[in-house]
Write a protein that holds these residues in place. Structure first.
Motif, mmCIF file in Angstrom:
data_model
loop_
_atom_site.group_PDB
_atom_site.id
_atom_site.type_symbol
_atom_site.label_atom_id
_atom_site.label_comp_id
_atom_site.label_asym_id
_atom_site.label_seq_id
_atom_site.Cartn_x
_atom_site.Cartn_y
_atom_site.Cartn_z
ATOM 1 N N ARG A 22 15.197 21.016 15.576
ATOM 2 C CA ARG A 22 16.276 20.087 15.926
ATOM 3 C C ARG A 22 16.465 18.966 14.932
ATOM 4 N N GLY A 23 15.488 18.755 14.053
ATOM 5 C CA GLY A 23 15.627 17.674 13.087
ATOM 6 C C GLY A 23 15.559 16.336 13.774
ATOM 7 N N GLY A 24 16.615 15.576 13.646
ATOM 8 C CA GLY A 24 16.658 14.285 14.331
ATOM 9 C C GLY A 24 15.753 13.263 13.683
ATOM 10 N N GLU A 25 15.091 12.463 14.510
ATOM 11 C CA GLU A 25 14.335 11.329 14.003
ATOM 12 C C GLU A 25 12.915 11.682 13.570
ATOM 13 N N GLY A 26 12.483 12.898 13.793
ATOM 14 C CA GLY A 26 11.114 13.247 13.463
ATOM 15 C C GLY A 26 10.187 13.011 14.639
ATOM 16 N N PRO A 27 8.963 13.539 14.597
ATOM 17 C CA PRO A 27 8.041 13.409 15.720
ATOM 18 C C PRO A 27 7.474 11.994 15.843
ATOM 19 N N THR A 28 6.982 11.685 17.027
ATOM 20 C CA THR A 28 6.394 10.366 17.279
ATOM 21 C C THR A 28 4.879 10.365 17.174
ATOM 22 N N ARG A 29 4.258 11.497 17.428
ATOM 23 C CA ARG A 29 2.792 11.572 17.368
ATOM 24 C C ARG A 29 2.378 13.031 17.231
ATOM 25 N N ALA A 30 1.086 13.235 16.913
ATOM 26 C CA ALA A 30 0.506 14.568 16.853
ATOM 27 C C ALA A 30 -0.361 14.783 18.088
ATOM 28 N N GLY A 149 -10.157 13.571 15.905
ATOM 29 C CA GLY A 149 -9.678 12.365 16.571
ATOM 30 C C GLY A 149 -9.137 11.314 15.627
ATOM 31 N N LEU A 150 -9.786 11.138 14.472
ATOM 32 C CA LEU A 150 -9.316 10.105 13.542
ATOM 33 C C LEU A 150 -7.900 10.384 13.036
ATOM 34 N N PRO A 151 -7.587 11.595 12.566
ATOM 35 C CA PRO A 151 -6.201 11.830 12.138
ATOM 36 C C PRO A 151 -5.195 11.706 13.279
ATOM 37 N N LEU A 152 -5.587 12.061 14.499
ATOM 38 C CA LEU A 152 -4.676 11.873 15.636
ATOM 39 C C LEU A 152 -4.370 10.391 15.839
ATOM 40 N N THR A 153 -5.390 9.533 15.669
ATOM 41 C CA THR A 153 -5.176 8.090 15.785
ATOM 42 C C THR A 153 -4.202 7.601 14.727
ATOM 43 N N VAL A 154 -4.419 8.034 13.488
ATOM 44 C CA VAL A 154 -3.536 7.600 12.393
ATOM 45 C C VAL A 154 -2.099 8.050 12.655
ATOM 46 N N LEU A 155 -1.928 9.286 13.073
ATOM 47 C CA LEU A 155 -0.581 9.831 13.276
ATOM 48 C C LEU A 155 0.095 9.250 14.509
ATOM 49 N N GLY A 156 -0.675 8.596 15.372
ATOM 50 C CA GLY A 156 -0.082 7.921 16.523
ATOM 51 C C GLY A 156 0.357 6.507 16.223
ATOM 52 N N ALA A 157 0.070 6.012 15.030
ATOM 53 C CA ALA A 157 0.457 4.646 14.664
ATOM 54 C C ALA A 157 1.945 4.583 14.349
ATOM 55 N N PRO A 158 2.682 3.684 14.970
ATOM 56 C CA PRO A 158 4.121 3.601 14.708
ATOM 57 C C PRO A 158 4.426 2.919 13.380
#
Length: 434
Positions: A22-30, A149-158
């Protein structure tokens, strides 16, 4: 990752695009747990011991996920909605880690990495609370402190995050180096070095070397923060990257005391020691904390619960090692106004000297004035003779409440602590409902 297209994510993660979605704004988190996927999420189907997460790719796409990253074996996944992005990577975990590094760089945030044999979670919580007074901060939630867990934390940062405070756990040599490679820390904090994971690493010197993987991989111009009284780190401080500054904390260190204007919501000696490390980290990213510090400490780490009759339960059963056991017993001695009761379980992964370590904890309990010692498990029984006072020995955590409750009196303070595998959380919970 807002604003990133499927092509952007594929390029950063080392994946290829099968469907642009769908494209759009991109994902918000992993996300890696298919049960927790919602609209806007990017799902990584990681291979596990029993099942490959790629099997759930169609399900999460149907649930509205922004997209999925799966292994080659799931390249033909079909999206029921026809709107999700589908990316394929030879190694989805490596793709997750590469994407986290790319997002860390895109944020432009300063990164504080924190490790240590004990107290690293509390120090992480303290550091985040201090930095949050002046900057937008994201810190490791719960126990997301591993290579997943660490990369999930980083990818959850806005977008707009200014500081990432990342806890880094270790189960063997090279693991903190891997986390540092992903996070590229500017500031590295070693809270302490103690006899933890000896079963895996073999010696306290090896533990110090593993912890030092963090400070030896700091970005140029970074700051290494270490305890002043730890001689095992001296050799490693000679191998820091060019331009890295060393800051010590403790009674003999560069940071020796909390400033007069900073008020902590606790008085325990080991927490105030952790606060010195946190203060040094906050200053390294340009923050001087003031006023009363509001700290949201992670659960099962010294939480105090008052029961009817004024009985206080200190729930510190997330984990344990000889160093943290002594600190918890010291705090029990300093904070209890009535009888001191210690419910102590096995400390695991201590190697061939495990019995001696348990005996030393028993002797320490005697030295700080514990009135009643309850040991839980076969290793913890070794504490009893060394303690020499009133002792109750049980085999399992689920036996403690029934045996202990009749012995408690108004005004008692009960410390509950053991390695996570002992499961003493049922004791802390059970005493509150018994």
């Amino acid at each position: 990752m807002r604003g990133w297209t499927a092509e952007d994510i594929a390029a950063a993660a080392g994946a290829r695009v099968v469907s642009h979605g769908r494209g759009g704004e991109g994902p918000t988190r992993a996300v890696i747990d298919s049960r927790h996927v919602g609209p806007g999420d990017l799902f990584f189907g990681l291979p596990g011991e029993r099942v490959d997460g790629g099997r759930y790719a169609a399900d999460v796409l149907g649930a509205g996920a922004w997209g999925v990253v799966v292994g080659e074996g799931f390249a033909d996944v079909r999206d029921p909605s026809g709107e999700g992005a589908i990316l394929v990577a030879a190694d989805p975990l490596a793709a997750l880690q590469r994407l986290a590094t790319a997002w860390r760089r895109a944020l432009g945030a300063q990164v504080i990495g924190i490790t240590g044999s004990t107290g690293k979670t509390s120090t992480k919580d303290l550091t985040a609370a201090m930095v949050d007074q002046r900057k937008r901060v994201v810190a490791t939630p719960l126990n997301l402190n591993t290579e997943i867990g660490l990369p999930l934390t980083v990818l959850g940062a806005p977008a707009g995050t200014e500081v990432l405070v990342l806890e880094m756990a270790m189960r063997g040599a090279g693991q903190i180096a891997e986390l540092a490679r992903i996070a590229e820390p500017d500031v590295g904090v070693i809270v302490n070095v103690g006899p933890v994971h000896l079963e895996l690493l073999g010696s306290i010197e090896a533990i110090a070397a593993t912890k030092s993987e963090l400070i030896e991989r700091l970005r140029p111009g970074g700051t290494a923060i270490v305890p002043a009284e730890e001689p095992l780190l001296r050799t490693h401080l000679e191998r820091l990257p060019e331009g890295v500054t060393t800051v010590t904390f403790g009674s003999e260190g560069d940071v020796r005391a909390l400033p007069a204007g900073l008020e902590l919501p606790f008085t325990s000696a080991h927490m105030r020691g952790n606060a010195l490390a946190a203060l040094a980290a906050a200053r390294a990213v340009g923050v001087e904390p003031t006023g009363r510090l509001e700290v949201a400490l992670s659960g099962l780490r010294g939480e105090r619960r008052e029961l009817p009759g004024g009985i206080v339960v200190v729930d510190d059963c997330y984990n344990a090692n000889p160093m943290s056991m002594r600190a918890a017993l010291d705090d029990l001695a300093a904070s209890a106004s009535g009888r001191r009761v210690a419910v102590l379980g096995d400390m695991l992964e201590l190697g061939p000297d495990e019995v001696r370590f348990h005996e030393e904890v028993g002797a320490h309990a005697r030295g700080v004035g514990v009135d009643l010692l309850v040991t839980v498990g076969p290793l913890a029984r070794a504490m009893g003779p060394a303690f020499g006072g009133e002792t109750l020995a049980v085999d399992r955590a689920d036996e403690v409440v029934g045996a202990l409750r009749p012995r408690l009196a108004d005004g008692d303070t009960v410390l509950v602590k053991a390695s996570r595998g002992v499961g003493l959380e049922v004791v802390a919970q059970g005493l509150g409902t018994a």
